[in-house]
Design a protein around this motif. Structure first.
Motif, PDB file in Angstrom:
ATOM      1  N   ASP A  24     131.819  -2.153 -45.927  1.00  0.00           N
ATOM      2  CA  ASP A  24     131.495  -1.311 -47.082  1.00  0.00           C
ATOM      3  C   ASP A  24     132.038   0.087 -46.796  1.00  0.00           C
ATOM      4  OD1 ASP A  24     128.307  -0.427 -48.675  1.00  0.00           O
ATOM      5  OD2 ASP A  24     130.352   0.287 -48.979  1.00  0.00           O
ATOM      6  N   LEU A  27     129.336   2.917 -46.979  1.00  0.00           N
ATOM      7  CA  LEU A  27     128.053   2.683 -46.301  1.00  0.00           C
ATOM      8  C   LEU A  27     127.475   3.984 -45.763  1.00  0.00           C
ATOM      9  CD1 LEU A  27     125.925   0.720 -45.279  1.00  0.00           C
ATOM     10  CD2 LEU A  27     127.320   0.324 -43.253  1.00  0.00           C
ATOM     11  N   ALA A  28     128.311   4.801 -45.136  1.00  0.00           N
ATOM     12  CA  ALA A  28     127.811   6.037 -44.538  1.00  0.00           C
ATOM     13  C   ALA A  28     127.202   6.944 -45.610  1.00  0.00           C
ATOM     14  CB  ALA A  28     128.931   6.764 -43.798  1.00  0.00           C
ATOM     15  N   ARG A  30     125.956   6.064 -48.457  1.00  0.00           N
ATOM     16  CA  ARG A  30     124.702   5.495 -48.983  1.00  0.00           C
ATOM     17  C   ARG A  30     123.549   5.727 -48.021  1.00  0.00           C
ATOM     18  NH1 ARG A  30     124.329   0.364 -49.633  1.00  0.00           N
ATOM     19  NH2 ARG A  30     126.365  -0.434 -49.083  1.00  0.00           N
ATOM     20  N   ILE A  31     123.864   5.608 -46.746  1.00  0.00           N
ATOM     21  CA  ILE A  31     122.800   5.810 -45.759  1.00  0.00           C
ATOM     22  C   ILE A  31     122.324   7.252 -45.789  1.00  0.00           C
ATOM     23  CG2 ILE A  31     122.382   5.957 -43.264  1.00  0.00           C
ATOM     24  CD1 ILE A  31     124.236   3.441 -43.122  1.00  0.00           C
ATOM     25  N   LEU A  32     123.264   8.180 -45.847  1.00  0.00           N
ATOM     26  CA  LEU A  32     122.873   9.591 -45.865  1.00  0.00           C
ATOM     27  C   LEU A  32     122.111   9.915 -47.142  1.00  0.00           C
ATOM     28  CD1 LEU A  32     126.139  11.167 -44.381  1.00  0.00           C
ATOM     29  CD2 LEU A  32     123.949  10.851 -43.238  1.00  0.00           C
ATOM     30  N   GLN A  34     120.365   7.802 -48.961  1.00  0.00           N
ATOM     31  CA  GLN A  34     119.052   7.146 -48.909  1.00  0.00           C
ATOM     32  C   GLN A  34     118.121   7.924 -47.991  1.00  0.00           C
ATOM     33  OE1 GLN A  34     119.268   2.949 -48.134  1.00  0.00           O
ATOM     34  NE2 GLN A  34     117.067   2.739 -47.949  1.00  0.00           N
ATOM     35  N   SER A  35     118.661   8.405 -46.892  1.00  0.00           N
ATOM     36  CA  SER A  35     117.837   9.147 -45.955  1.00  0.00           C
ATOM     37  C   SER A  35     117.345  10.439 -46.579  1.00  0.00           C
ATOM     38  CB  SER A  35     118.658   9.437 -44.703  1.00  0.00           C
ATOM     39  OG  SER A  35     117.931  10.242 -43.829  1.00  0.00           O
ATOM     40  N   LYS A  36     118.196  11.107 -47.344  1.00  0.00           N
ATOM     41  CA  LYS A  36     117.774  12.354 -48.012  1.00  0.00           C
ATOM     42  C   LYS A  36     116.708  12.045 -49.037  1.00  0.00           C
ATOM     43  CE  LYS A  36     121.777  15.265 -47.502  1.00  0.00           C
ATOM     44  NZ  LYS A  36     123.168  14.871 -47.508  1.00  0.00           N
ATOM     45  N   GLU A  38     114.584   9.588 -49.010  1.00  0.00           N
ATOM     46  CA  GLU A  38     113.346   9.215 -48.338  1.00  0.00           C
ATOM     47  C   GLU A  38     112.631  10.448 -47.836  1.00  0.00           C
ATOM     48  OE1 GLU A  38     114.170   4.827 -46.459  1.00  0.00           O
ATOM     49  OE2 GLU A  38     114.209   6.602 -45.195  1.00  0.00           O
TER      50      GLU A  38
ATOM     51  N   GLU B  11     124.928  14.346 -39.424  1.00  0.00           N
ATOM     52  CA  GLU B  11     125.536  13.547 -40.494  1.00  0.00           C
ATOM     53  C   GLU B  11     126.948  13.140 -40.113  1.00  0.00           C
ATOM     54  OE1 GLU B  11     123.097  15.455 -44.302  1.00  0.00           O
ATOM     55  OE2 GLU B  11     125.289  15.366 -44.322  1.00  0.00           O
ATOM     56  N   MET B  14     126.797  10.395 -37.631  1.00  0.00           N
ATOM     57  CA  MET B  14     126.434   9.111 -38.247  1.00  0.00           C
ATOM     58  C   MET B  14     127.643   8.523 -38.954  1.00  0.00           C
ATOM     59  SD  MET B  14     124.604   6.549 -39.054  1.00  0.00           S
ATOM     60  CE  MET B  14     123.517   7.042 -37.758  1.00  0.00           C
ATOM     61  N   GLU B  15     128.395   9.360 -39.654  1.00  0.00           N
ATOM     62  CA  GLU B  15     129.597   8.849 -40.329  1.00  0.00           C
ATOM     63  C   GLU B  15     130.562   8.252 -39.317  1.00  0.00           C
ATOM     64  OE1 GLU B  15     129.475  12.134 -43.940  1.00  0.00           O
ATOM     65  OE2 GLU B  15     131.328  11.863 -42.810  1.00  0.00           O
ATOM     66  N   VAL B  18     129.268   4.883 -38.127  1.00  0.00           N
ATOM     67  CA  VAL B  18     129.451   3.828 -39.130  1.00  0.00           C
ATOM     68  C   VAL B  18     130.898   3.330 -39.113  1.00  0.00           C
ATOM     69  CG1 VAL B  18     129.488   3.345 -41.606  1.00  0.00           C
ATOM     70  CG2 VAL B  18     127.567   4.574 -40.622  1.00  0.00           C
ATOM     71  N   GLN B  22     130.738  -0.387 -37.658  1.00  0.00           N
ATOM     72  CA  GLN B  22     130.327  -1.232 -38.782  1.00  0.00           C
ATOM     73  C   GLN B  22     130.905  -2.649 -38.667  1.00  0.00           C
ATOM     74  OE1 GLN B  22     130.517  -1.490 -43.652  1.00  0.00           O
ATOM     75  NE2 GLN B  22     131.574   0.174 -42.708  1.00  0.00           N
ATOM     76  N   GLN B  44     122.706  -2.128 -43.064  1.00  0.00           N
ATOM     77  CA  GLN B  44     122.312  -0.853 -43.669  1.00  0.00           C
ATOM     78  C   GLN B  44     121.027  -0.338 -43.036  1.00  0.00           C
ATOM     79  OE1 GLN B  44     122.859  -0.387 -47.862  1.00  0.00           O
ATOM     80  NE2 GLN B  44     121.046   0.880 -48.088  1.00  0.00           N
ATOM     81  N   LEU B  48     120.402   3.108 -40.938  1.00  0.00           N
ATOM     82  CA  LEU B  48     119.362   4.014 -41.447  1.00  0.00           C
ATOM     83  C   LEU B  48     118.375   4.346 -40.328  1.00  0.00           C
ATOM     84  CD1 LEU B  48     118.693   5.317 -44.138  1.00  0.00           C
ATOM     85  CD2 LEU B  48     117.307   3.342 -44.707  1.00  0.00           C
ATOM     86  N   PHE B  51     120.062   6.614 -37.841  1.00  0.00           N
ATOM     87  CA  PHE B  51     120.168   7.998 -38.301  1.00  0.00           C
ATOM     88  C   PHE B  51     118.835   8.725 -38.148  1.00  0.00           C
ATOM     89  CE2 PHE B  51     121.931  11.568 -40.137  1.00  0.00           C
ATOM     90  CZ  PHE B  51     121.246  12.002 -41.250  1.00  0.00           C
ATOM     91  N   ARG B  52     117.737   8.025 -38.467  1.00  0.00           N
ATOM     92  CA  ARG B  52     116.411   8.638 -38.345  1.00  0.00           C
ATOM     93  C   ARG B  52     116.104   9.007 -36.894  1.00  0.00           C
ATOM     94  NH1 ARG B  52     113.451   3.983 -41.083  1.00  0.00           N
ATOM     95  NH2 ARG B  52     114.163   4.063 -43.218  1.00  0.00           N
TER      96      ARG B  52
END
Lengths: 245, 173
Positions: A24, A27-28, A30-32, A34-36, A38, B11, B14-15, B18, B22, B44, B48, B51-52
């Motif tokens: 995807d 993906l990165a 979407r994750i960022l 989604q995290s924001k 949340e 961030e 994390m990018e 991924v 991935q 995913q 996630l 990242f947390r």
């Protein structure tokens, strides 16, 4: 054959077979995103409200008039639930509850059977003051060390050692059902919520025996207790969907 | 003085993770769950969770080991769900996504053989063979001893040979 050659053979074989799997590219992002989303959600909502919203999205409600008692305190009054629509017999209290745990005790279990599934609220307390219970959803995921270092408490991450005040943490992890959540009242009492998406609808109107399984994990000693909570259910009435989709 | 990473650098990190991991992690999740949609969900969820926890990652193991550990635990959570248990999980070739190019029979047989190993052996095989981890890295990922990994690999090798010989592939591995 050497490990290296084995690796080459297996990797080549599996990569060829899995070549249809596509990554995807977004993906990165979407994750960022989604995290924001949340983290904003956590500032605004309590865990109890998140659960209630999830339950609403399932098309059923995990609360009813009779069984509202313990959960009612957990939810803010701003929820758009019309309490008067709940039937008085929506909740069924088990005839008997037995369990085999030495570490925890269970309060009176509340159940609600709706079109989308069976919802079960299980209050949990530690059996001895040297312990303190937590739900799996209270844990701040940190896979770099064991035991986990932080707990969610009032939507704040606090160090687990500070939270437990010298007691041993017992994590109560449900092993039954399709999904679960954990809630705390303002007084700090823990309830574990389980949802079963497709209960045996032939048996529920006649009453049945239901066994819920939990693993109770002592973080400090790493000991685990495999617990069965046996409920003898009276005949239950399925409720109509009470809220519009 | 400890350097604290700001949100922007987390961030970016994390990018980068991924992009780097991935491909392998998606295939690992698929090998674990044998379902493309579940594998994508698990992937995913893995990133996630990573990242947390990223700001607390102590780097006492490699990034790959850390992410793989999260991925395996995430896949285990999915496998534990009652819904997952109700679905028949016998692995057949038509359950796999259509490959981009024709696959040789031997490659398909090796893949199916690995996927049909008992869970603990499959776990070790996926890490040591497919993810190319050392026994030490695999042990760190699974939170077991390197000796235990070695034992599982011995049993996996033996089991795999039995399966492949049954399919007519002698000395395939």
């Amino acid at each position: 054959m050497t490990l290296y050659k084995e690796q080459q053979k297996v990797r080549t074989a599996m990569n060829a077979t899995f070549s249809g799997l596509t990554e995807d590219n977004f993906l990165a992002q979407r994750i960022l995103a989604q995290s924001k989303g949340e983290s904003q959600m956590k500032k605004k909502w309590s865990a109890a409200l998140i659960f209630a919203i999830a339950a609403l999205m399932l098309g059923a409600v995990a609360l009813a008039a009779v069984g509202w008692s313990s959960l009612r305190q957990l939810l803010p009054r701003t929820l758009p639930i019309q309490e008067e629509k709940f039937a008085a017999d929506a909740i069924s209290i088990p005839i008997s509850q037995t369990h085999n745990s030495n570490l925890i005790t269970f309060g009176t279990v509340e159940l609600y059977w709706a079109k989308d599934g069976l919802f079960i609220t299980v209050p949990v307390k530690e059996a001895d003051a040297k312990y303190v219970v937590c739900g799996s959803h209270d844990i701040v995921d940190d896979f770099s060390s064991w035991p986990p270092t932080h707990i969610w408490s009032n939507n704040t991450q606090i160090p687990a050692d500070e939270w437990r005040t010298g007691r041993e943490i017992l994590e109560v992890a449900p092993q039954s059902g399709n999904w679960s959540a954990s809630l705390r009242s303002e007084e700090g009492d823990l309830a574990v919520i389980l949802g079963i998406d497709s209960p045996d609808n032939r048996k529920l109107p006649e009453g049945m025996l239901l066994t819920l399984r939990f693993i109770v994990h002592n973080w400090q000693t790493n000991e685990k207790e495999y617990v069965s909570l046996n409920l003898e259910l009276p005949p239950m009435t399925m409720q109509q969907e009470l809220l519009p989709r | 003085m400890e350097t604290v990473k700001g949100p922007d650098s987390l961030e970016k990190e994390m990018e980068r993770m991924v992009i780097t991991y991935q491909h392998d992690l998606l295939r690992l999740c698929f090998a674990y769950l044998c379902d493309e949609e579940l594998a994508k969900d698990a992937l995913q969820e893995t990133f996630l969770k990573a990242f947390r926890s990223l700001s607390g990652f102590q780097r006492d193991c490699s990034e790959k080991t850390w992410l793989t550990r999260i991925a395996i635990n995430t896949c285990k959570d999915i496998r534990r769900s009652a819904w997952f248990r109700y679905i028949a999980r016998e692995i057949t070739l038509d359950m796999l996504p259509e490959p981009a190019a024709p696959v040789q029979q031997i490659d398909a047989s090796i893949t199916l053989a690995v996927l049909s190993l008992p869970p603990k052996l499959k776990e070790a095989a996926l890490l040591c063979w497919y993810q190319e981890m050392s026994y030490t890295e695999a042990a760190q990922t699974l939170n077991i001893s390197p000796q235990a990994v070695s034992n599982r690999m011995k049993r996996a090798r033996k089991k795999l040979r039995q399966i492949l010989e049954g399919s007519g592939f002698h000395d395939a591995l």
